[in-house]
Design a protein around this motif. Structure first.
Motif, PDB file in Angstrom:
ATOM      1  N   LEU A 641       0.845  -1.193   0.000  1.00 55.11           N
ATOM      2  CA  LEU A 641       0.000   0.000   0.000  1.00 55.11           C
ATOM      3  C   LEU A 641       0.877   1.238   0.000  1.00 55.11           C
ATOM      4  CD1 LEU A 641      -2.558  -1.114   2.709  1.00 55.11           C
ATOM      5  CD2 LEU A 641      -3.008  -0.935   0.260  1.00 55.11           C
ATOM      6  N   ASP A 642       0.777   2.037  -1.041  1.00 51.51           N
ATOM      7  CA  ASP A 642       1.526   3.283  -1.136  1.00 51.51           C
ATOM      8  C   ASP A 642       0.707   4.367  -0.441  1.00 51.51           C
ATOM      9  OD1 ASP A 642       2.980   5.489  -1.770  1.00 51.51           O
ATOM     10  OD2 ASP A 642       2.802   5.296  -3.943  1.00 51.51           O
ATOM     11  N   THR A 643       0.927   4.496   0.877  1.00 50.29           N
ATOM     12  CA  THR A 643       0.133   5.449   1.656  1.00 50.29           C
ATOM     13  C   THR A 643       0.919   5.930   2.863  1.00 50.29           C
ATOM     14  OG1 THR A 643      -1.990   5.818   2.773  1.00 50.29           O
ATOM     15  CG2 THR A 643      -0.947   3.665   3.099  1.00 50.29           C
ATOM     16  N   PHE A 644       0.586   7.125   3.337  1.00 55.04           N
ATOM     17  CA  PHE A 644       1.176   7.630   4.574  1.00 55.04           C
ATOM     18  C   PHE A 644       0.132   7.702   5.678  1.00 55.04           C
ATOM     19  CE2 PHE A 644      -0.336  11.277   2.121  1.00 55.04           C
ATOM     20  CZ  PHE A 644      -1.068  12.003   3.060  1.00 55.04           C
ATOM     21  N   ARG A 645      -1.103   7.252   5.390  1.00 53.31           N
ATOM     22  CA  ARG A 645      -2.201   7.401   6.336  1.00 53.31           C
ATOM     23  C   ARG A 645      -2.447   6.108   7.120  1.00 53.31           C
ATOM     24  NH1 ARG A 645      -5.488  10.915   2.172  1.00 53.31           N
ATOM     25  NH2 ARG A 645      -5.522  12.927   3.264  1.00 53.31           N
ATOM     26  N   PRO A 646      -2.536   6.202   8.428  1.00 55.10           N
ATOM     27  CA  PRO A 646      -2.812   5.016   9.226  1.00 55.10           C
ATOM     28  C   PRO A 646      -4.143   4.360   8.876  1.00 55.10           C
ATOM     29  CG  PRO A 646      -2.049   6.830  10.621  1.00 55.10           C
ATOM     30  CD  PRO A 646      -2.279   7.395   9.264  1.00 55.10           C
ATOM     31  N   GLU A 647      -5.171   5.161   8.611  1.00 53.09           N
ATOM     32  CA  GLU A 647      -6.491   4.603   8.308  1.00 53.09           C
ATOM     33  C   GLU A 647      -6.464   3.767   7.038  1.00 53.09           C
ATOM     34  OE1 GLU A 647      -5.582   7.752   8.606  1.00 53.09           O
ATOM     35  OE2 GLU A 647      -7.163   9.015   9.502  1.00 53.09           O
ATOM     36  N   VAL A 648      -5.742   4.265   6.032  1.00 52.58           N
ATOM     37  CA  VAL A 648      -5.666   3.554   4.753  1.00 52.58           C
ATOM     38  C   VAL A 648      -4.832   2.290   4.911  1.00 52.58           C
ATOM     39  CG1 VAL A 648      -4.989   3.731   2.327  1.00 52.58           C
ATOM     40  CG2 VAL A 648      -5.900   5.739   3.523  1.00 52.58           C
ATOM     41  N   ALA A 649      -3.731   2.412   5.642  1.00 50.80           N
ATOM     42  CA  ALA A 649      -2.853   1.256   5.836  1.00 50.80           C
ATOM     43  C   ALA A 649      -3.602   0.125   6.530  1.00 50.80           C
ATOM     44  CB  ALA A 649      -1.632   1.661   6.654  1.00 50.80           C
ATOM     45  N   GLU A 650      -4.320   0.429   7.594  1.00 49.51           N
ATOM     46  CA  GLU A 650      -5.016  -0.622   8.340  1.00 49.51           C
ATOM     47  C   GLU A 650      -6.138  -1.237   7.516  1.00 49.51           C
ATOM     48  OE1 GLU A 650      -6.237  -1.524  12.874  1.00 49.51           O
ATOM     49  OE2 GLU A 650      -6.647   0.513  12.162  1.00 49.51           O
ATOM     50  N   ALA A 651      -6.909  -0.399   6.828  1.00 50.16           N
ATOM     51  CA  ALA A 651      -8.002  -0.927   6.008  1.00 50.16           C
ATOM     52  C   ALA A 651      -7.464  -1.819   4.894  1.00 50.16           C
ATOM     53  CB  ALA A 651      -8.828   0.221   5.424  1.00 50.16           C
ATOM     54  N   GLY A 652      -6.369  -1.407   4.278  1.00 49.13           N
ATOM     55  CA  GLY A 652      -5.789  -2.189   3.191  1.00 49.13           C
ATOM     56  C   GLY A 652      -5.217  -3.515   3.667  1.00 49.13           C
ATOM     57  N   ILE A 653      -4.564  -3.515   4.844  1.00 45.37           N
ATOM     58  CA  ILE A 653      -4.013  -4.766   5.375  1.00 45.37           C
ATOM     59  C   ILE A 653      -5.123  -5.741   5.704  1.00 45.37           C
ATOM     60  CG2 ILE A 653      -2.760  -5.771   7.328  1.00 45.37           C
ATOM     61  CD1 ILE A 653      -1.116  -3.134   7.374  1.00 45.37           C
ATOM     62  N   LEU A 654      -6.171  -5.265   6.358  1.00 52.72           N
ATOM     63  CA  LEU A 654      -7.288  -6.142   6.697  1.00 52.72           C
ATOM     64  C   LEU A 654      -7.952  -6.715   5.451  1.00 52.72           C
ATOM     65  CD1 LEU A 654      -8.863  -4.146   9.667  1.00 52.72           C
ATOM     66  CD2 LEU A 654      -7.521  -6.261   9.782  1.00 52.72           C
ATOM     67  N   ALA A 655      -7.866  -5.960   4.340  1.00 52.78           N
ATOM     68  CA  ALA A 655      -8.432  -6.451   3.085  1.00 52.78           C
ATOM     69  C   ALA A 655      -7.520  -7.459   2.388  1.00 52.78           C
ATOM     70  CB  ALA A 655      -8.711  -5.274   2.146  1.00 52.78           C
ATOM     71  N   GLY A 656      -6.223  -7.459   2.762  1.00 55.35           N
ATOM     72  CA  GLY A 656      -5.327  -8.448   2.165  1.00 55.35           C
ATOM     73  C   GLY A 656      -3.964  -7.953   1.754  1.00 55.35           C
ATOM     74  N   ALA A 657      -3.606  -6.693   2.038  1.00 55.47           N
ATOM     75  CA  ALA A 657      -2.281  -6.187   1.679  1.00 55.47           C
ATOM     76  C   ALA A 657      -1.234  -6.767   2.616  1.00 55.47           C
ATOM     77  CB  ALA A 657      -2.258  -4.666   1.722  1.00 55.47           C
ATOM     78  N   ASN A 658       0.018  -6.809   2.148  1.00 58.35           N
ATOM     79  CA  ASN A 658       1.108  -7.441   2.905  1.00 58.35           C
ATOM     80  C   ASN A 658       2.199  -6.476   3.335  1.00 58.35           C
ATOM     81  OD1 ASN A 658       0.416  -9.033   0.192  1.00 58.35           O
ATOM     82  ND2 ASN A 658       0.457 -10.524   1.869  1.00 58.35           N
ATOM     83  N   CYS A 659       2.121  -5.196   2.930  1.00 60.68           N
ATOM     84  CA  CYS A 659       3.256  -4.292   3.115  1.00 60.68           C
ATOM     85  C   CYS A 659       2.770  -2.852   3.086  1.00 60.68           C
ATOM     86  CB  CYS A 659       4.284  -4.546   1.996  1.00 60.68           C
ATOM     87  SG  CYS A 659       5.742  -3.484   2.002  1.00 60.68           S
ATOM     88  N   ILE A 660       3.489  -1.960   3.756  1.00 57.72           N
ATOM     89  CA  ILE A 660       3.209  -0.523   3.717  1.00 57.72           C
ATOM     90  C   ILE A 660       4.396   0.169   3.057  1.00 57.72           C
ATOM     91  CG2 ILE A 660       2.784   1.563   5.072  1.00 57.72           C
ATOM     92  CD1 ILE A 660       1.723  -0.246   7.316  1.00 57.72           C
ATOM     93  N   ASN A 661       4.121   1.038   2.101  1.00 60.76           N
ATOM     94  CA  ASN A 661       5.147   1.836   1.428  1.00 60.76           C
ATOM     95  C   ASN A 661       4.837   3.306   1.681  1.00 60.76           C
ATOM     96  OD1 ASN A 661       7.107   2.903  -0.249  1.00 60.76           O
ATOM     97  ND2 ASN A 661       6.067   2.358  -2.158  1.00 60.76           N
ATOM     98  N   ASP A 662       5.607   3.941   2.579  1.00 59.65           N
ATOM     99  CA  ASP A 662       5.287   5.299   3.025  1.00 59.65           C
ATOM    100  C   ASP A 662       6.373   6.259   2.564  1.00 59.65           C
ATOM    101  OD1 ASP A 662       4.635   7.638   4.299  1.00 59.65           O
ATOM    102  OD2 ASP A 662       4.414   6.758   6.300  1.00 59.65           O
ATOM    103  N   VAL A 663       6.026   7.170   1.673  1.00 62.78           N
ATOM    104  CA  VAL A 663       7.007   8.128   1.153  1.00 62.78           C
ATOM    105  C   VAL A 663       7.426   9.144   2.203  1.00 62.78           C
ATOM    106  CG1 VAL A 663       6.186   7.885  -1.221  1.00 62.78           C
ATOM    107  CG2 VAL A 663       5.228   9.674   0.241  1.00 62.78           C
ATOM    108  N   TYR A 664       6.697   9.244   3.304  1.00 66.12           N
ATOM    109  CA  TYR A 664       7.057  10.185   4.370  1.00 66.12           C
ATOM    110  C   TYR A 664       7.635   9.491   5.606  1.00 66.12           C
ATOM    111  CZ  TYR A 664       4.245  13.305   1.475  1.00 66.12           C
ATOM    112  OH  TYR A 664       3.749  14.038   0.431  1.00 66.12           O
TER     113      TYR A 664
END
Length: 882
Positions: A641-664
């Motif tokens: 997930l290319d995101t810096f937002r906690p809400e997006v990261a958590e929602a995406g992981i629960l949906a099936g994402a495996n990694c967080i990519n945070d440019v900040y």
């Protein structure tokens, strides 16, 4: 100011501390000792020089007589510091009579018959008169010196130097700098300003005599550590009253017989205890403990190193489960229905640092699966034997069953180090060998020096820590072990990055008091750094390692490269499917453009853009994809997930994402333009401070055990391109800035309680973000230097690179700096050739050149748009360089 000086004035005071031989009867008066006093008086001599009249100057004969007359030989002094205080009283006290009125004076008081093994010891200090009533020491501090301490030891790289001890001459200077930056007074009468020369000399002499180093550099570092430890232990109140209290130790170590035509070879170093964070980990850890933990009980928390290994079942899940259980010791004892002991309510254990994760071949019993190994540092108030009991219970809860010695196991926990304690629960008669360790505890772990899978992870965290018995740094123990190995039979350890599998299965959690631990989807491997020169031979390149491909899916209408091409579910799934079929290892999905001037997107809109794509891939629902093709395997493709937002990261992981990519890098879009320091100013996006972003993103990454990509950036991608503050570096200013700025953020995320596991962090130097064209090229030329084992920071404030060893992601695909280079063209005999403007999707070949450079620099993964073409580039470049 001019100086009037009296050199080496001879005194024979009765001195209790530091005499060559301790008194036979400690209750008897101290014996007179020969002491030399040098006093330096700042004074303007210009009037005396013009008139040649002594009345305008200071009579140094009177100064000498005053000291000799008033330092009564019948008077006893407890220490050199006590004597120094009395001399200041003679020279500066308003009550003193018969001495010139001085505004200030510097003293050096030397004992010429000091404790054994050294030539002399001395105390230096400076004081000024304070009005008409008193005098004060200046904040320049108190300096203690040990001169020409002589030891015989094994030191050197010459083969003859390894079999016979030689003389080493050591000089130590300890600058007790007081409460730096405060106005609190130093007091020579305070015993916390004293140094027990006898105790310090004995400690250094015994430690050095038992050591065996290849270099004077390592020996000098050991001496500095031992001296700093003494000061650290002795000056507890100074440390408590000022966090800025930071004494400095300078060590000179010389070999008089090393070079035939030279007096000696010598190394000189200056160190503070902040230069040895590994040695003083207990201090650092206790300062970072949460209030609920640091307030427990009266005793200081202990720092320990714990090794974990697993080679049965889901090895990564086993280790993560064990670590989560460790941090709940009371619950572990309760669910184990423990009858042997009950932990008190205040019992705690916190993991404060983690190594990288390694895959290694089994030792001793080799016919079994490969192990996954790591080491963690813990902070705890549990005693070693209680920790051993806790470890055994955790092993059982994770699934370990009885097996042959050194055989396969679901998880194994070993206590390697506990502060600097030496523990052996065996009776003395049973300590002759290591064949009777069952049910016993020996610390330091008796076999750690023969195990690369222990030493290498320890080196990730505490390379300079001195083994309490072997008296060698961990890094030296590792290097000596590697040198001793048979190069032909040696199987290098591999570092690994595990990716969890989401969404979680619907099975109930095993333990209610810890978050569920996800199963493992897959893992990536990359090589361990070469430590020993013996491994630099002509062995063939190792084809086990390759560069991974991350494909870029922007579900935004305004991305700089492919905006509006994949911002519908059918087009997004079509790109995902083609990426998988063309060889991408992971799909990076972003719903918020980071290009300069991009429109603001709220968290809910970002979630709505990315989560449906993740869910469709995980559910295998590709009916809307424009080109289905071969869909087998896409359901299990890694998703970032290319995101810096906690809400997006958590929602995406629960949906099936495996990694967080945070440019900040977990700090949000705000950037402090006036200072390189972090700020708590509100973000322009979500009304969150950088600290809030860091806390929330750390919590999510830790809870879900997902890898994180942390990128170097300075807010807006097109701004903040000035790196002149780092021009001191021998490397590029941009490279140094990345190491320090991103390194600071990574330390915040990894170190201390509730940190993200080191093995889950991938760093991104941020090509195209806040860098000029030349800055971006510097990264592509020297990205390996970003994570190399070097010192960073300006002279006098240097420290180990905080990014050392981390795997890198490099994303240069289609970036605007490539377009600028193509637009510039080339010059041939003064004529411009080939300059042209390009759109992002016209930079495929330019991207290929950048990707090739990234692979050559050792990147673990490259982020690309054109998967098919870049797959070919990576495959060939891997073959050339790996």
């Amino acid at each position: 100011m001019d100086i009037i000086r009296v050199n080496s004035l001879s005194l024979t005071p009765r001195l209790a501390g530091g005499s060559r031989w301790p008194a036979k009867d400690p209750s008897s008066p101290p014996k007179p000792q020969p002491v030399l006093v040098t006093l330096s008086v700042p004074h303007d001599i210009s009037s005396t020089a013009k008139t040649d009249e002594l009345e305008h100057s200071i009579n140094y004969s009177t100064l000498a007589s005053s000291i000799r007359d008033k330092i009564d030989t019948s008077q006893s002094f407890e220490s050199l510091e006590d004597l120094t205080h009395s001399i200041f009283d003679v020279l500066l006290s308003p009550a003193a009579k018969g001495t010139p009125r001085l505004s200030g004076v510097q003293l050096k008081v030397t004992q010429v018959k000091p404790p054994l093994h050294c030539k002399s010891v001395s105390v230096e200090a400076e004081a000024t008169r304070s009005g008409d009533s008193s005098w004060n020491l200046t904040l320049n501090g108190i300096i203690h010196r040990i001169e020409d301490l002589e030891c015989d030891l094994i030191v050197g790289i010459n083969p003859a130097e390894r079999v016979e001890k030689q003389l080493v001459r050591i000089n130590i200077t300890a600058e007790t700098l007081g409460h730096m930056g405060t106005k609190e007074k130093l007091d020579l009468k305070s015993k916390e300003c004293w140094i027990d020369f006898r105790a310090l000399i004995r400690t250094v002499y015994e430690v050095v005599s038992k050591s065996s180093f290849l270099t004077l550099e390592a020996l000098a570092s050991l001496i500095a550590v031992e001296t700093l430890k003494y000061i650290y232990a002795a000056n507890s109140s100074a440390r408590a009253s000022s966090s800025a209290y930071c004494p400095k130790v300078t060590v000179k170590a010389a070999k008089p017989y090393a070079i035939v035509f030279a007096e000696s070879s010598e190394v000189e170093i200056s160190r503070r205890w902040i230069d040895y964070p590994d040695e003083f980990a207990a201090m650092a850890a206790s300062m970072s403990l949460p209030k609920s933990a640091s307030s427990l009980g009266q005793a200081q928390p202990h720092t320990a190193a714990v090794a974990l290994g697993s080679n049965l079942g889901d090895r990564f899940q086993n280790i993560e489960t064990a670590l989560r259980l460790l941090e709940h010791p009371r619950n572990v004892f309760q669910v184990s229905d423990s009858k042997d002991m009950e932990l008190p309510d205040e019992a705690f254990l916190s993991i404060v640092n983690t190594s990288f994760l390694y895959e290694s071949a089994p030792m001793y019993v080799t016919d079994q699966p490969a192990f996954v190994n790591c080491v963690v540092l813990i902070n705890t108030n549990l005693q070693p034997t209680t920790l051993l009991s806790l470890f055994k219970k955790v092993e059982v809860l994770v699934g370990r069953v009885p097996s042959i010695r050194n055989g396969p196991r679901a998880v194994d926990l070993d206590l390697l180090l506990y502060d600097e304690d030496v523990v052996d629960t065996r009776s003395p008669e049973k300590r002759i060998n290591l064949d009777n360790l069952q049910g016993e505890l020996v610390v330091p772990h008796p076999r750690m020096q023969e195990r690369e899978f222990v030493l290498r992870p320890l080196c990730d965290m505490i390379p300079t820590y001195i083994h309490p018995i072997l008296r060698k740094p961990i890094s030296q123990l590792l290097n000596e072990l590697l040198i001793s190995l048979n190069e032909e039979e040696y199987e290098p350890m591999r570092r690994v990055v595990p990716f969890p599998k989401y969404p979680l299965p619907s099975t109930p959690a095993l333990f209610s008091f810890i978050d569920p631990v996800p199963p493992t989807s897959t893992y990536w491997t990359y090589p361990s750094p070469i430590t020993s020169s013996r491994q630099l031979g002509s062995k063939p390149r190792n084809q086990k390692y390759r560069t991974y491909l991350m494909s870029t899916l922007n579900t935004t209408p305004d991305s700089f490269s492919d905006g509006s091409r994949h911002n519908t579910l059918p087009t997004a799934l079509g790109y995902a499917l083609s990426s998988y079929q063309q060889g991408a290892d992971i799909l990076d999905i972003g719903g918020y453009s980071t290009r300069p001037g991009a429109a603001f997107v709220g968290p809910s809109e970002e979630v709505n853009r990315v989560v449906p794509v993740v869910e469709a891939i995980r559910n295998g629902n590709l009916s809307s994809a424009s080109d289905k093709g071969d869909t087998e395997g896409l359901k299990d493709m890694l998703i970032s997930l290319d995101t810096f937002r906690p809400e997006v990261a958590e929602a995406g992981i629960l949906a099936g994402a495996n990694c967080i990519n945070d440019v900040y890098a977990f700090s949000g879009p705000a950037y402090p333009t006036s200072s390189m320091e972090e700020t708590d100013s509100a973000s322009l996006h979500d009304n969150k401070t950088p600290a809030m972003y860091t806390s929330e993103m750390k919590s999510i990454a830790r809870k879900y055990a997902v890898p994180v990509v942390l990128m170097h950036s300075r807010g807006d991608a097109g701004s903040n391109k000035d790196y002149s503050a780092y021009s001191y570096s021998q490397d590029s200013s941009v490279i140094e800035a990345i190491r320090i700025e991103l390194g600071s953020k990574v330390d915040q995320i990894v170190l201390g309680p509730f940190g993200v596991r080191r093995w889950l962090v991938i760093v991104d130097p941020g090509v195209g973000f806040s860098k000029t064209v030349e800055g971006n090229l510097d990264i592509l030329r020297d990205a390996g230097r970003v994570v190399s084992d070097v010192m960073v920071g300006p002279l006098g404030k240097q420290r180990r690179n905080p990014l050392v060893g981390y795997p890198q992601l490099i994303g240069a695909s289609r970036k605007s700096f490539l377009g600028k280079i193509l637009e510039e063209g080339t010059k041939d005999k003064g004529k411009d050739k080939g300059g042209r403007e390009t759109k992002p999707d016209e930079r495929t070949f330019a991207t290929a050149a950048a990707v090739s450079a990234a692979v050559q620099q050792g990147a673990l993964v490259v982020r690309v748009h054109d998967v098919r073409e870049m797959s070919d580039v990576v495959q060939v470049t891997d073959r050339i360089w790996k």
